[in-house]
Design a protein around this motif. Structure first.
Motif, PDB file in Angstrom:
ATOM      1  N   VAL A 145      10.875   4.069  -2.346  1.00  0.00           N
ATOM      2  CA  VAL A 145      10.408   3.608  -1.040  1.00  0.00           C
ATOM      3  C   VAL A 145      11.511   2.755  -0.419  1.00  0.00           C
ATOM      4  O   VAL A 145      12.122   1.922  -1.091  1.00  0.00           O
ATOM      5  CB  VAL A 145       9.107   2.792  -1.200  1.00  0.00           C
ATOM      6  N   SER A 146      11.766   2.965   0.860  1.00  0.00           N
ATOM      7  CA  SER A 146      12.823   2.234   1.566  1.00  0.00           C
ATOM      8  C   SER A 146      12.444   0.782   1.812  1.00  0.00           C
ATOM      9  O   SER A 146      11.304   0.485   2.171  1.00  0.00           O
ATOM     10  CB  SER A 146      13.113   2.885   2.919  1.00  0.00           C
ATOM     11  N   ALA A 147      13.414  -0.074   1.653  1.00  0.00           N
ATOM     12  CA  ALA A 147      13.282  -1.488   2.003  1.00  0.00           C
ATOM     13  C   ALA A 147      14.279  -1.780   3.117  1.00  0.00           C
ATOM     14  O   ALA A 147      15.294  -1.090   3.246  1.00  0.00           O
ATOM     15  CB  ALA A 147      13.573  -2.370   0.792  1.00  0.00           C
ATOM     16  N   SER A 148      14.001  -2.805   3.906  1.00  0.00           N
ATOM     17  CA  SER A 148      14.892  -3.130   5.017  1.00  0.00           C
ATOM     18  C   SER A 148      15.886  -4.238   4.678  1.00  0.00           C
ATOM     19  O   SER A 148      16.709  -4.604   5.508  1.00  0.00           O
ATOM     20  CB  SER A 148      14.090  -3.503   6.264  1.00  0.00           C
ATOM     21  N   TYR A 185       3.714  -2.102   3.393  1.00  0.00           N
ATOM     22  CA  TYR A 185       2.736  -1.041   3.106  1.00  0.00           C
ATOM     23  C   TYR A 185       1.337  -1.622   3.017  1.00  0.00           C
ATOM     24  O   TYR A 185       1.139  -2.761   2.595  1.00  0.00           O
ATOM     25  CB  TYR A 185       3.071  -0.336   1.792  1.00  0.00           C
ATOM     26  N   ARG A 186       0.360  -0.792   3.403  1.00  0.00           N
ATOM     27  CA  ARG A 186      -1.046  -1.166   3.290  1.00  0.00           C
ATOM     28  C   ARG A 186      -1.871   0.111   3.206  1.00  0.00           C
ATOM     29  O   ARG A 186      -1.375   1.201   3.505  1.00  0.00           O
ATOM     30  CB  ARG A 186      -1.483  -2.008   4.480  1.00  0.00           C
ATOM     31  N   VAL A 187      -3.123  -0.028   2.804  1.00  0.00           N
ATOM     32  CA  VAL A 187      -4.030   1.114   2.779  1.00  0.00           C
ATOM     33  C   VAL A 187      -4.354   1.481   4.222  1.00  0.00           C
ATOM     34  O   VAL A 187      -4.740   0.619   5.018  1.00  0.00           O
ATOM     35  CB  VAL A 187      -5.319   0.783   1.994  1.00  0.00           C
ATOM     36  N   VAL A 188      -4.174   2.756   4.567  1.00  0.00           N
ATOM     37  CA  VAL A 188      -4.463   3.200   5.932  1.00  0.00           C
ATOM     38  C   VAL A 188      -5.580   4.240   5.989  1.00  0.00           C
ATOM     39  O   VAL A 188      -6.143   4.468   7.054  1.00  0.00           O
ATOM     40  CB  VAL A 188      -3.204   3.725   6.665  1.00  0.00           C
ATOM     41  N   MET A 189      -5.917   4.863   4.861  1.00  0.00           N
ATOM     42  CA  MET A 189      -7.015   5.831   4.805  1.00  0.00           C
ATOM     43  C   MET A 189      -7.580   5.859   3.388  1.00  0.00           C
ATOM     44  O   MET A 189      -6.856   5.642   2.426  1.00  0.00           O
ATOM     45  CB  MET A 189      -6.538   7.249   5.134  1.00  0.00           C
ATOM     46  N   GLU A 190      -8.887   6.156   3.306  1.00  0.00           N
ATOM     47  CA  GLU A 190      -9.528   6.371   2.012  1.00  0.00           C
ATOM     48  C   GLU A 190     -10.568   7.465   2.171  1.00  0.00           C
ATOM     49  O   GLU A 190     -11.311   7.494   3.153  1.00  0.00           O
ATOM     50  CB  GLU A 190     -10.196   5.090   1.521  1.00  0.00           C
ATOM     51  N   PHE A 191     -10.581   8.374   1.213  1.00  0.00           N
ATOM     52  CA  PHE A 191     -11.557   9.446   1.149  1.00  0.00           C
ATOM     53  C   PHE A 191     -12.104   9.470  -0.273  1.00  0.00           C
ATOM     54  O   PHE A 191     -11.488  10.067  -1.155  1.00  0.00           O
ATOM     55  CB  PHE A 191     -10.930  10.808   1.491  1.00  0.00           C
ATOM     56  N   GLY A 192     -13.201   8.760  -0.519  1.00  0.00           N
ATOM     57  CA  GLY A 192     -13.714   8.654  -1.873  1.00  0.00           C
ATOM     58  C   GLY A 192     -12.668   7.998  -2.751  1.00  0.00           C
ATOM     59  O   GLY A 192     -12.159   6.922  -2.416  1.00  0.00           O
ATOM     60  N   PRO A 193     -12.289   8.653  -3.869  1.00  0.00           N
ATOM     61  CA  PRO A 193     -11.308   8.051  -4.768  1.00  0.00           C
ATOM     62  C   PRO A 193      -9.851   8.257  -4.334  1.00  0.00           C
ATOM     63  O   PRO A 193      -8.940   7.791  -4.995  1.00  0.00           O
ATOM     64  CB  PRO A 193     -11.571   8.767  -6.092  1.00  0.00           C
ATOM     65  N   PRO A 221       5.369   0.485   7.959  1.00  0.00           N
ATOM     66  CA  PRO A 221       5.879   0.570   9.329  1.00  0.00           C
ATOM     67  C   PRO A 221       7.023   1.573   9.439  1.00  0.00           C
ATOM     68  O   PRO A 221       7.868   1.666   8.556  1.00  0.00           O
ATOM     69  CB  PRO A 221       6.349  -0.848   9.627  1.00  0.00           C
ATOM     70  N   MET A 222       7.024   2.335  10.512  1.00  0.00           N
ATOM     71  CA  MET A 222       8.103   3.289  10.782  1.00  0.00           C
ATOM     72  C   MET A 222       9.279   2.520  11.379  1.00  0.00           C
ATOM     73  O   MET A 222       9.095   1.687  12.274  1.00  0.00           O
ATOM     74  CB  MET A 222       7.639   4.362  11.766  1.00  0.00           C
ATOM     75  N   PRO A 256       0.684   3.130  15.375  1.00  0.00           N
ATOM     76  CA  PRO A 256      -0.114   3.559  14.217  1.00  0.00           C
ATOM     77  C   PRO A 256       0.777   3.717  12.981  1.00  0.00           C
ATOM     78  O   PRO A 256       1.945   4.092  13.086  1.00  0.00           O
ATOM     79  CB  PRO A 256      -0.667   4.917  14.635  1.00  0.00           C
ATOM     80  N   VAL A 257       0.220   3.413  11.833  1.00  0.00           N
ATOM     81  CA  VAL A 257       0.949   3.539  10.576  1.00  0.00           C
ATOM     82  C   VAL A 257       0.526   4.847   9.913  1.00  0.00           C
ATOM     83  O   VAL A 257      -0.639   5.015   9.562  1.00  0.00           O
ATOM     84  CB  VAL A 257       0.658   2.344   9.645  1.00  0.00           C
TER      85      VAL A 257
END
Length: 132
Positions: A72-75, A28-36, A43-44, A52-53
């Motif tokens: 959250v799923s782990a592999s 997981y990582r940050v993919v979008m931010e809108f202010g706060p 990954p799918m 794209p994530v």
């Protein structure tokens, strides 16, 4: 299938730092931010590495969040273990260390951590002990 979820948080910056660190072992990582508001994604399964994530976990500010449970799923079981270590290092509180929970179903391997707002964050792998 659930496409995404919003989780209410009282301190957006602290929650962003926690979730970014805790979920990094799962990709997981940050993919979008809108202010706060912050959106994280991982990954799918089966998608090419350069795909794209999608943002599937949104952190939205609120004054007094009601704790919820997020799984959250782990592999792999190793990813679950790494998630637990990372979440504790990021300031989470242990709510159930890594291990098989056969009472859910054989091979259910998970770990649970409370985030800064008391949300129960879980990483789960469904193949442990069942012929990974």
């Amino acid at each position: 299938m659930i496409d995404h979820i919003s989780v209410s948080v009282s301190d957006p910056a602290a929650s962003k730092a926690f979730y970014e660190a805790a979920l990094a072992p799962l990709g997981y990582r940050v993919v979008m931010e809108f202010g706060p508001v912050t959106a994280l994604g991982g990954p799918m399964p089966g998608a090419p590495e350069d795909a794209p994530v999608p943002p599937d976990l949104w952190l939205t500010p609120t004054k007094d969040p009601t704790p919820c449970h997020i799984a959250v799923s782990a592999s792999s079981a190793e990813q679950v273990d790494a998630f637990h270590r990372a979440a504790l290092a990021a300031g989470g509180t242990d709510n159930g260390g890594p291990g098989e929970r056969a009472h859910y179903h054989p091979g259910y391997y998970a770990a649970f951590v409370r985030d800064p707002d008391g949300h129960n964050l879980e990483a789960v792998f469904h193949g442990a002990g069942g012929g990974e």
